[in-house]
Design a protein around this motif. Sequence first.
Motif, PDB file in Angstrom:
ATOM      1  N   GLY A   1      25.239  71.244  -0.914  1.00  0.00           N
ATOM      2  CA  GLY A   1      24.698  70.715   0.334  1.00  0.00           C
ATOM      3  C   GLY A   1      25.739  70.556   1.408  1.00  0.00           C
ATOM      4  O   GLY A   1      25.622  69.660   2.271  1.00  0.00           O
ATOM      5  N   LEU A   2      26.768  71.413   1.409  1.00  0.00           N
ATOM      6  CA  LEU A   2      27.818  71.331   2.424  1.00  0.00           C
ATOM      7  C   LEU A   2      27.350  71.985   3.711  1.00  0.00           C
ATOM      8  O   LEU A   2      26.573  72.951   3.691  1.00  0.00           O
ATOM      9  CB  LEU A   2      29.088  72.022   1.921  1.00  0.00           C
ATOM     10  CG  LEU A   2      29.706  71.482   0.613  1.00  0.00           C
ATOM     11  CD1 LEU A   2      30.930  72.308   0.226  1.00  0.00           C
ATOM     12  CD2 LEU A   2      30.077  70.022   0.775  1.00  0.00           C
ATOM     13  N   PRO A   3      27.831  71.511   4.848  1.00  0.00           N
ATOM     14  CA  PRO A   3      27.398  72.090   6.128  1.00  0.00           C
ATOM     15  C   PRO A   3      27.932  73.499   6.366  1.00  0.00           C
ATOM     16  O   PRO A   3      27.370  74.253   7.152  1.00  0.00           O
ATOM     17  CB  PRO A   3      27.942  71.105   7.163  1.00  0.00           C
ATOM     18  CG  PRO A   3      29.100  70.438   6.479  1.00  0.00           C
ATOM     19  CD  PRO A   3      28.711  70.345   5.038  1.00  0.00           C
ATOM     20  N   GLU A   4      29.034  73.845   5.683  1.00  0.00           N
ATOM     21  CA  GLU A   4      29.602  75.182   5.832  1.00  0.00           C
ATOM     22  C   GLU A   4      30.363  75.540   4.567  1.00  0.00           C
ATOM     23  O   GLU A   4      30.658  74.694   3.721  1.00  0.00           O
ATOM     24  CB  GLU A   4      30.547  75.245   7.038  1.00  0.00           C
ATOM     25  CG  GLU A   4      31.746  74.321   6.941  1.00  0.00           C
ATOM     26  CD  GLU A   4      32.661  74.409   8.145  1.00  0.00           C
ATOM     27  OE1 GLU A   4      32.304  75.105   9.114  1.00  0.00           O
ATOM     28  OE2 GLU A   4      33.745  73.782   8.116  1.00  0.00           O
ATOM     29  N   ALA A   5      30.671  76.829   4.421  1.00  0.00           N
ATOM     30  CA  ALA A   5      31.403  77.285   3.238  1.00  0.00           C
ATOM     31  C   ALA A   5      32.783  76.647   3.213  1.00  0.00           C
ATOM     32  O   ALA A   5      33.435  76.518   4.260  1.00  0.00           O
ATOM     33  CB  ALA A   5      31.522  78.801   3.263  1.00  0.00           C
ATOM     34  N   PRO A   6      33.244  76.247   2.032  1.00  0.00           N
ATOM     35  CA  PRO A   6      34.569  75.606   1.947  1.00  0.00           C
ATOM     36  C   PRO A   6      35.727  76.548   2.262  1.00  0.00           C
ATOM     37  O   PRO A   6      36.867  76.080   2.370  1.00  0.00           O
ATOM     38  CB  PRO A   6      34.630  75.115   0.495  1.00  0.00           C
ATOM     39  CG  PRO A   6      33.643  75.939  -0.247  1.00  0.00           C
ATOM     40  CD  PRO A   6      32.557  76.272   0.733  1.00  0.00           C
ATOM     41  N   THR A   7      35.463  77.831   2.415  1.00  0.00           N
ATOM     42  CA  THR A   7      36.533  78.738   2.837  1.00  0.00           C
ATOM     43  C   THR A   7      36.887  78.539   4.308  1.00  0.00           C
ATOM     44  O   THR A   7      37.933  79.035   4.753  1.00  0.00           O
ATOM     45  CB  THR A   7      36.122  80.208   2.611  1.00  0.00           C
ATOM     46  OG1 THR A   7      34.810  80.419   3.151  1.00  0.00           O
ATOM     47  CG2 THR A   7      36.115  80.552   1.136  1.00  0.00           C
ATOM     48  N   ARG A   8      36.037  77.838   5.064  1.00  0.00           N
ATOM     49  CA  ARG A   8      36.364  77.550   6.460  1.00  0.00           C
ATOM     50  C   ARG A   8      37.577  76.611   6.504  1.00  0.00           C
ATOM     51  O   ARG A   8      37.562  75.522   5.951  1.00  0.00           O
ATOM     52  CB  ARG A   8      35.180  76.878   7.170  1.00  0.00           C
ATOM     53  CG  ARG A   8      33.961  77.772   7.288  1.00  0.00           C
ATOM     54  CD  ARG A   8      34.199  78.891   8.266  1.00  0.00           C
ATOM     55  NE  ARG A   8      33.179  79.938   8.160  1.00  0.00           N
ATOM     56  CZ  ARG A   8      33.230  81.090   8.818  1.00  0.00           C
ATOM     57  NH1 ARG A   8      34.258  81.330   9.621  1.00  0.00           N
ATOM     58  NH2 ARG A   8      32.292  81.993   8.667  1.00  0.00           N
ATOM     59  N   GLY A   9      38.651  77.089   7.126  1.00  0.00           N
ATOM     60  CA  GLY A   9      39.886  76.311   7.184  1.00  0.00           C
ATOM     61  C   GLY A   9      40.759  76.442   5.949  1.00  0.00           C
ATOM     62  O   GLY A   9      41.735  75.706   5.800  1.00  0.00           O
ATOM     63  N   SER A  10      40.411  77.385   5.077  1.00  0.00           N
ATOM     64  CA  SER A  10      41.189  77.564   3.849  1.00  0.00           C
ATOM     65  C   SER A  10      42.353  78.521   4.071  1.00  0.00           C
ATOM     66  O   SER A  10      42.513  79.125   5.140  1.00  0.00           O
ATOM     67  CB  SER A  10      40.285  78.124   2.740  1.00  0.00           C
ATOM     68  OG  SER A  10      39.918  79.471   3.031  1.00  0.00           O
ATOM     69  N   VAL A  11      43.155  78.672   3.032  1.00  0.00           N
ATOM     70  CA  VAL A  11      44.178  79.728   2.989  1.00  0.00           C
ATOM     71  C   VAL A  11      43.772  80.708   1.896  1.00  0.00           C
ATOM     72  O   VAL A  11      42.933  80.393   1.047  1.00  0.00           O
ATOM     73  CB  VAL A  11      45.580  79.162   2.711  1.00  0.00           C
ATOM     74  CG1 VAL A  11      45.938  78.061   3.710  1.00  0.00           C
ATOM     75  CG2 VAL A  11      45.700  78.648   1.280  1.00  0.00           C
ATOM     76  N   VAL A  12      44.374  81.881   1.894  1.00  0.00           N
ATOM     77  CA  VAL A  12      44.020  82.880   0.892  1.00  0.00           C
ATOM     78  C   VAL A  12      45.283  83.544   0.362  1.00  0.00           C
ATOM     79  O   VAL A  12      46.231  83.803   1.111  1.00  0.00           O
ATOM     80  CB  VAL A  12      43.048  83.940   1.466  1.00  0.00           C
ATOM     81  CG1 VAL A  12      43.696  84.776   2.569  1.00  0.00           C
ATOM     82  CG2 VAL A  12      42.496  84.836   0.361  1.00  0.00           C
ATOM     83  N   ALA A  13      45.297  83.763  -0.949  1.00  0.00           N
ATOM     84  CA  ALA A  13      46.409  84.448  -1.607  1.00  0.00           C
ATOM     85  C   ALA A  13      45.903  85.752  -2.195  1.00  0.00           C
ATOM     86  O   ALA A  13      44.810  85.815  -2.765  1.00  0.00           O
ATOM     87  CB  ALA A  13      46.997  83.578  -2.707  1.00  0.00           C
ATOM     88  N   SER A  14      46.715  86.789  -2.065  1.00  0.00           N
ATOM     89  CA  SER A  14      46.426  88.095  -2.659  1.00  0.00           C
ATOM     90  C   SER A  14      47.584  88.447  -3.578  1.00  0.00           C
ATOM     91  O   SER A  14      48.750  88.371  -3.171  1.00  0.00           O
ATOM     92  CB  SER A  14      46.272  89.161  -1.565  1.00  0.00           C
ATOM     93  OG  SER A  14      46.115  90.448  -2.129  1.00  0.00           O
ATOM     94  N   ASP A  15      47.263  88.834  -4.829  1.00  0.00           N
ATOM     95  CA  ASP A  15      48.339  89.077  -5.792  1.00  0.00           C
ATOM     96  C   ASP A  15      49.169  90.308  -5.455  1.00  0.00           C
ATOM     97  O   ASP A  15      50.298  90.446  -5.930  1.00  0.00           O
ATOM     98  CB  ASP A  15      47.759  89.203  -7.210  1.00  0.00           C
ATOM     99  CG  ASP A  15      46.853  90.413  -7.379  1.00  0.00           C
ATOM    100  OD1 ASP A  15      46.264  90.874  -6.387  1.00  0.00           O
ATOM    101  OD2 ASP A  15      46.718  90.891  -8.519  1.00  0.00           O
ATOM    102  N   ALA A  16      48.628  91.226  -4.649  1.00  0.00           N
ATOM    103  CA  ALA A  16      49.366  92.409  -4.209  1.00  0.00           C
ATOM    104  C   ALA A  16      49.056  92.628  -2.726  1.00  0.00           C
ATOM    105  O   ALA A  16      48.202  91.944  -2.153  1.00  0.00           O
ATOM    106  CB  ALA A  16      48.991  93.635  -5.035  1.00  0.00           C
ATOM    107  N   PHE A  17      49.753  93.568  -2.115  1.00  0.00           N
ATOM    108  CA  PHE A  17      49.576  93.733  -0.668  1.00  0.00           C
ATOM    109  C   PHE A  17      48.167  94.208  -0.315  1.00  0.00           C
ATOM    110  O   PHE A  17      47.461  94.795  -1.136  1.00  0.00           O
ATOM    111  CB  PHE A  17      50.627  94.669  -0.075  1.00  0.00           C
ATOM    112  CG  PHE A  17      50.630  96.076  -0.611  1.00  0.00           C
ATOM    113  CD1 PHE A  17      49.551  96.938  -0.439  1.00  0.00           C
ATOM    114  CD2 PHE A  17      51.751  96.574  -1.262  1.00  0.00           C
ATOM    115  CE1 PHE A  17      49.563  98.248  -0.899  1.00  0.00           C
ATOM    116  CE2 PHE A  17      51.784  97.882  -1.748  1.00  0.00           C
ATOM    117  CZ  PHE A  17      50.684  98.711  -1.564  1.00  0.00           C
TER     118      PHE A  17
END
Length: 529
Positions: free
Chosen positions: A462-478
Motif C-alpha cells: 500500500g505504498l504511494p510509490e515504488a520504493p525504487t524512487r530515490g534509491s541507488v542501484v548497483a550493477s555487478d558488471a558494466f
Amino acid sequence: MTDVVPLSRALISVSDKSGLIELATELEAAGVELLSTGGSAGMLRDAGLTVRDVADVTGHPEIMGGRVKTLHPRIHGGLLALRDDPGHQAAMEEHGIEPIDLLIVNLYPFEETVAAGADAAEIIENIDIGGPAMIRAGAKTNAHVAVVTDPADYADLLGEMRRTGGGTGAEFRARMALAAFGRTAAYDTAVATWMARHTGAETPPWRTLGGKLRQRLRYGENPHQRAAFYVDGSNRPGVATAEQLQGKELSYNNINDTDAAYELVSEFLPAGGAACVIVKHANPCGVARGATLAEAYRRAYDCDRTSAFGGIVALNAAVDAETAQAISEIFTEVVIAPAFHNDARDIFAAKKNVRLLKAPGLANMAEPGLEMRPVTGGFLVQDRDTGTLDAADIRIVTKVAPTESQMADLLFAWTVAKHVKSNAIVYAKDGATVGIGAGQMSRIDSTRIAARKAEDMAEALGLPEAPTRGSVVASDAFFPFADGLLTAAEAGAVAVIQPGGSVRDEEVIAAADTAGIAMVFTGMRHFRH
C-alpha cells in the motif's frame, strides 16, 4: 561364514585416542594380542592392558624422534602378506613375520595443526608417513586384514566381532578399506593444499578434493538425483560447521541456499548494526540492516515477500524473541545465526519444521580460499571473491556526485550484488534492498525485473510509490549500453555504482548526466555464475 577372518593380533597406533581404552579392553577380552607404539602403548599399559611394543616385533627401537618406528618388513609384511599364497607364507616363516589381522590407526592431526595457525616447522612434523603407509597396506590386503581409521567405527568393529564370533567378514573389511583409502586420499589432499599455499604455487600440477561424509541426503536438487554432504575440515563458519538445534534434516537445496545466505550476511559485521539476508534458490531476495534484528528482518522481508516464503533467513547476531516471532509469521525453511536466545528457541519450537542452525561465528570474508566448479572432464578452480572497496577505489564520473547517504547505500548495494547471480542488479535505499534482479541473460532484463518486483511490493504494502524512487542501484558488471542505466533512472534511481570499463562508458556517463543522476565506477567486477 567362510569369509570370516578370526582376529588374533591387532596393531594399534593412534593420534586421536578417544574410545581407545574401551576398544582395547574388548579386544583383549576376546583373546586378541595387542601390538602398539609410543603413546598409544603407554596409555594402554596405564589402563592395565597387556601390550607388546612394535619395537619388540621389529627388533629395532623407534628412532629420529619417532619418525621411524613402523616402517619395517615385520610390520608391513604382516599387513601385506596374502594368507592363501604359499610363497607369502614361506617368506613369513623365513623372516619371522607374524600376521596382523586388525589395524587400528588414525593419523597425526595435520588438518587441525594447520587450522590452529601453527608455523611451517610444526605443520611439517604433523605430516604422517608411517600411518598412511600402514593404512594403505592393510586396506590393500582387505581380503585378510581389517583396517579401522575412525574412532566412530569402533562400535561397528565390536558389533562385527560379535556377529562373527570374534572375527571380521569380507563385507566389513571391504567397507573399512574404502573408508581407509578415502581417509589417506583426503589427508594427502590437505597436505598438498597446504604445500601449494606455503610455496606460493598458484597452479600446482595436481589438484585434488577431499572431504568427509557429513550427511547422506534423501536426494539432490531433484528427487531422481542421489546426493550427499561432505565437509572439508576447513572449519569456516557456516552451514558445514553449524550445529542444528531443531527441525528436519537439511536437504541438498537447503544446504546450498544456506551457504549462500550465510556468506552474504557475514559481509555485515555486528559492529555496523544488525543485518538480515533472505535467500531463495541461492539468490538473495531481501537484504537489510536495522537498529535491531527484528527491524532488519522486516525490512529484508519487505523487499520481496513473495519470494521470501519458504526461504532461508541468515542473521549476523544472536536471535531474540521479537525476531523469532517475526520470522515465524511465514513459512521459513532454515534460520541460521551465530546464536539464539532461549526465548527465541521457545518460539521456534512451535514451528517443528523450521531448521535452526547455530553457526560458530561469522565467516571471515577477507580470508583467502578456493572455489571449485565441476565441468565435463574436469573442474575449474579460482580464488574466493574477497574483493572489497575503499574510498580511494571509487571514481565519480558524473557531474552530480552522490551524497554521503547515497554513497553508503551504493556500497551496501555493491556488497549485495557481489552475491547475486549474474547478470545482477540491486536497488537499495536506506540500508535495505528494494529490488533485486538476478541471473538474466541481459542486464537490462535484470534491471526491469528488479524494478517490477519493487512495483509489486509497493502495491502489496500500500505504498504511494515504488520504493525504487530515490534509491541507488548497483550493477555487478558494466552497463554495455545506456539502456540499462536509463531503465534504472526511469524506476527512480538517483545514483549508480558499476565497474566501468565498457567501450561505451562515455555514452553511459552522458546518459547519466542527462538524467541528472550520480554514477561512480569501482574498477572491479563481481560476476557470479
